[in-house]
Design a protein around this motif. Structure first.
Motif, short mmCIF file in Angstrom:
data_model
loop_
_atom_site.label_atom_id
_atom_site.label_comp_id
_atom_site.label_asym_id
_atom_site.label_seq_id
_atom_site.Cartn_x
_atom_site.Cartn_y
_atom_site.Cartn_z
N TRP A 304 79.21 25.52 11.27
CA TRP A 304 78.10 24.92 10.52
C TRP A 304 78.60 24.39 9.18
O TRP A 304 79.33 25.07 8.45
CB TRP A 304 77.00 25.97 10.26
CG TRP A 304 76.13 26.23 11.46
CD1 TRP A 304 76.54 26.63 12.69
CD2 TRP A 304 74.71 26.09 11.54
NE1 TRP A 304 75.46 26.78 13.54
CE2 TRP A 304 74.32 26.44 12.85
CE3 TRP A 304 73.73 25.72 10.63
CZ2 TRP A 304 73.00 26.43 13.27
CZ3 TRP A 304 72.40 25.71 11.05
CH2 TRP A 304 72.04 26.06 12.35
N THR A 305 78.20 23.17 8.89
CA THR A 305 78.58 22.51 7.64
C THR A 305 77.34 22.08 6.89
O THR A 305 76.39 21.57 7.49
CB THR A 305 79.43 21.25 7.93
OG1 THR A 305 80.63 21.64 8.60
CG2 THR A 305 79.78 20.52 6.64
N ILE A 306 77.33 22.30 5.60
CA ILE A 306 76.31 21.70 4.75
C ILE A 306 77.00 20.74 3.80
O ILE A 306 78.06 21.04 3.26
CB ILE A 306 75.47 22.74 3.99
CG1 ILE A 306 74.31 22.04 3.26
CG2 ILE A 306 76.32 23.58 3.04
CD1 ILE A 306 73.19 22.96 2.83
N GLY A 307 76.41 19.56 3.63
CA GLY A 307 77.06 18.56 2.80
C GLY A 307 76.07 17.56 2.26
O GLY A 307 74.88 17.61 2.56
N PRO A 321 78.15 28.32 -0.90
CA PRO A 321 78.64 29.60 -1.43
C PRO A 321 77.59 30.71 -1.43
O PRO A 321 77.93 31.87 -1.18
CB PRO A 321 79.04 29.24 -2.87
CG PRO A 321 79.33 27.78 -2.83
CD PRO A 321 78.34 27.21 -1.85
N ASN A 322 76.33 30.36 -1.69
CA ASN A 322 75.29 31.40 -1.73
C ASN A 322 74.88 31.89 -0.35
O ASN A 322 74.25 32.95 -0.25
CB ASN A 322 74.05 30.86 -2.47
CG ASN A 322 74.13 31.07 -3.97
OD1 ASN A 322 74.65 32.09 -4.43
ND2 ASN A 322 73.63 30.11 -4.74
N HIS A 323 75.25 31.14 0.69
CA HIS A 323 74.84 31.54 2.05
C HIS A 323 76.01 31.43 3.02
O HIS A 323 75.97 30.66 3.98
CB HIS A 323 73.66 30.67 2.50
CG HIS A 323 72.42 30.87 1.69
ND1 HIS A 323 71.52 31.88 1.94
CD2 HIS A 323 71.97 30.22 0.59
CE1 HIS A 323 70.56 31.84 1.04
NE2 HIS A 323 70.79 30.84 0.21
N PRO A 324 77.04 32.25 2.82
CA PRO A 324 78.20 32.22 3.73
C PRO A 324 77.85 32.66 5.14
O PRO A 324 78.58 32.36 6.08
CB PRO A 324 79.18 33.20 3.06
CG PRO A 324 78.32 34.11 2.24
CD PRO A 324 77.20 33.27 1.75
N GLU A 325 76.73 33.39 5.29
CA GLU A 325 76.31 33.80 6.63
C GLU A 325 75.79 32.63 7.45
O GLU A 325 75.64 32.73 8.68
CB GLU A 325 75.23 34.88 6.52
CG GLU A 325 73.82 34.40 6.18
CD GLU A 325 73.62 33.99 4.70
OE1 GLU A 325 72.50 33.56 4.36
OE2 GLU A 325 74.57 34.12 3.92
N LEU A 326 75.53 31.50 6.79
CA LEU A 326 75.02 30.31 7.48
C LEU A 326 76.05 29.21 7.58
O LEU A 326 76.27 28.64 8.66
CB LEU A 326 73.80 29.76 6.72
CG LEU A 326 72.48 30.52 6.82
CD1 LEU A 326 71.45 29.83 5.93
CD2 LEU A 326 72.00 30.58 8.25
N TYR A 327 76.65 28.86 6.45
CA TYR A 327 77.48 27.66 6.37
C TYR A 327 78.94 28.03 6.08
O TYR A 327 79.27 28.51 5.00
CB TYR A 327 76.95 26.74 5.26
CG TYR A 327 75.53 26.29 5.49
CD1 TYR A 327 75.22 25.42 6.54
CD2 TYR A 327 74.49 26.73 4.67
CE1 TYR A 327 73.91 25.00 6.75
CE2 TYR A 327 73.19 26.32 4.88
CZ TYR A 327 72.90 25.46 5.92
OH TYR A 327 71.61 25.04 6.13
N GLY A 328 79.77 27.79 7.08
CA GLY A 328 81.19 28.05 6.90
C GLY A 328 81.93 26.93 6.22
O GLY A 328 83.07 27.11 5.79
N ASN A 329 81.29 25.75 6.13
CA ASN A 329 81.95 24.58 5.58
C ASN A 329 81.02 23.85 4.62
O ASN A 329 79.80 23.79 4.84
CB ASN A 329 82.35 23.61 6.70
CG ASN A 329 83.11 24.30 7.81
OD1 ASN A 329 84.25 24.69 7.65
ND2 ASN A 329 82.45 24.47 8.96
N VAL A 330 81.60 23.27 3.59
CA VAL A 330 80.88 22.45 2.62
C VAL A 330 81.58 21.11 2.50
O VAL A 330 82.81 21.04 2.43
CB VAL A 330 80.83 23.14 1.24
CG1 VAL A 330 80.30 22.19 0.17
CG2 VAL A 330 80.00 24.41 1.30
N LEU A 331 80.80 20.02 2.50
CA LEU A 331 81.33 18.67 2.34
C LEU A 331 80.49 17.97 1.27
O LEU A 331 79.36 17.56 1.52
CB LEU A 331 81.27 17.90 3.66
CG LEU A 331 81.59 16.40 3.64
CD1 LEU A 331 82.94 16.14 2.99
CD2 LEU A 331 81.53 15.83 5.04
#
Length: 471
Positions: A304-307, A321-331
């Motif tokens: 899962w990516t949030i960007g 960063p606040n939800h590592p249980e959801l999003y393993g990647n940030v773009l």
């Protein structure tokens, strides 16, 4: 039907390049040339000289004012960039000339000069928009969204693994579609009651199958002002992922663009606030819950990516960063150092009811420290002309590395705070992320190991002429 087709064609007219901007600037040039040439005789040269002096003064003063607003006090939170400053200065110069000509001439010349004023305003706006790439079509100016609702399509949740999908394609038991589908969606808000606008969902070819694979997810946010439609119409996301899917047995992430602001004029800070509602709860509970219930997706946070871009990029460096249980990647592209709508004091009072700690939790570097160490992945990018954003990603990237993240930091050449920075980033970041999320499995069936393909994508990122990967 004919009327609908005409409107559809009208809304589809490209306004960032092609005949549309050329037409406006050609008309401005023609009007300018006519007024200059017809006043070049001896009796009118003095008046023409005065008009030129007024134009020069307007260009200098107007350009200086735009620079002051952009770079001096950074009124918009980011620098507009020299391309925009120069475009505005030229616009002020032309407006000064046409206004002076309207005052100093008579008859048809005055009428022409008056007509040139709104035409110059539009032409300048078209040029500035072309630099940013924010509005690509006439339809995007009114947030036109012609995409069918997701309820019109049956989406199967009878899934198989990615490896099983690849085997079935190789054996001829699965034939992926050539194109994906872009659909509108109403994402319910039982947890947050956040009044979001319609979102958009892009389904890659593999997601349209009777037995689709469990696919990665990308939750992507446009800037502010902006909308879910804007994200897809301004970015090359669909083209980039379609290209990837065609090379990988129809495999690509599902892309969801929800609304994080409720309206183009609002900034929710992507937080739970007293001003615009529970945006964070919506993006971290309602949206993921709906995705898992309705789409063929992997549930592994590593998939899962949030960007996002600009304010959307800021949101992703808060929420990831606040939800590592959801999003393993940030773009994130051209994001801010912290959520911003006025001063910190104004936000603490107006958004968080005086709770300073609630605001500080939303600052990306604080979120990174609070959840360290982490094995998440962060891609940070900024246009090299956007010096504020390049400084922001350097600060956030350094803190992320300290917190254990894998960080890829990109400087986009000859770009500012604009969608060109987004699209150059996506061209290399999307394939790299796709491989990392396991969609390169099909490469092995074509005699290239997944590890080899990942190395190839890394080389492509390093060698891409439009970017510089910073260490």
């Amino acid at each position: 039907m004919a009327s609908a087709a005409v409107w559809k064609g009208f809304y589809a007219i490209r306004i960032t390049h092609g005949w549309f901007p050329v037409l406006f600037w050609a008309l401005v040039a023609l009007g300018l040339a006519t007024l200059v040439i017809t006043q070049s005789d001896r009796g009118r040269r003095r008046a023409l000289a005065r008009q030129c002096l007024v134009a020069l003064g307007c260009g200098l003063v107007g350009g200086a004012a735009v620079w002051f607003v952009s770079n001096g006090i950074v009124l918009f939170g980011v620098e507009l960039g020299w391309d925009v400053i120069i475009a505005c200065a030229v616009g002020f110069l032309l407006l000064g000339f046409f206004v002076a000509a309207a005052v100093g001439t008579r008859g048809w010349r005055r009428a022409l000069a008056i007509a040139m004023v709104p035409l110059t305003l539009v032409a300048t706006g078209v040029r500035v928009n072309a630099i940013y790439g924010e509005y690509q079509t006439i339809g995007s100016l009114v947030d036109y969204s012609p995409y069918p609702h997701i309820s019109t399509l049956h989406i199967s949740l009878d899934t198989v693994s990615v490896d099983a999908w690849v085997r079935q394609v190789d054996e001829g038991r699965q034939t992926p579609a050539k194109e994906g589908r872009l659909l509108s969606v109403d994402i319910p808000n039982p947890a947050s009651r956040f009044r979001a606008r319609k979102g958009l969902v892009w389904l890659p070819p593999a997601a349209l199958a009777k037995h689709p694979p469990k696919l990665p997810v990308m939750v992507m946010l446009a800037g502010q002002p902006g909308s879910p439609t804007r994200f897809f119409t301004a970015s090359d996301t669909i083209a980039d992922l379609t290209r990837y899917a065609n090379e990988h047995d129809g495999l690509a992430p599902i892309v969801v663009s929800p609304d994080q602001n409720t309206a183009a004029s609002r900034n929710s800070l992507c937080a739970d606030t007293t001003r615009w509602g529970k945006a964070e709860t919506y993006l971290t509970r309602d949206v993921p819950d709906w995705i898992r219930r309705n789409l063929p997706v992997s549930t592994d946070p590593a998939d899962w990516t949030i960007g996002g871009y600009s304010q959307g990029g800021t949101c992703s460096t808060q929420l990831g960063p606040n939800h590592p249980e959801l999003y393993g990647n940030v773009l994130a592209v051209d994001g801010e150092i912290a959520p911003t709508d006025g001063s910190v004091e104004q936000m603490v009072e107006g958004y968080f009811g005086g709770d300073r700690a609630a605001y500080e939790r939303q600052v990306p570097v604080n979120a990174l420290r609070a959840h360290a160490p982490s094995n998440q992945v962060m891609i940070l990018a900024a246009g090299e002309k956007d010096t504020v954003s390049t400084a922001n990603i350097a600060t956030i990237g350094e803190e992320a590395r300290k917190s254990g993240w894998t960080v890829v930091q990109i400087k986009v050449k000859d770009a500012g705070h604009d969608w060109r920075a987004v699209n150059e980033t996506l061209a290399v970041a999307l394939p790299w992320l796709c491989d990392r999320m396991g969609l390169d499995a099909g490469a092995a069936s074509r005699h290239e190991s997944g590890a080899d393909e990942r190395r190839r994508e890394e080389r492509r990122m390093d060698e891409h002429p439009g970017i510089e990967v910073q260490q």
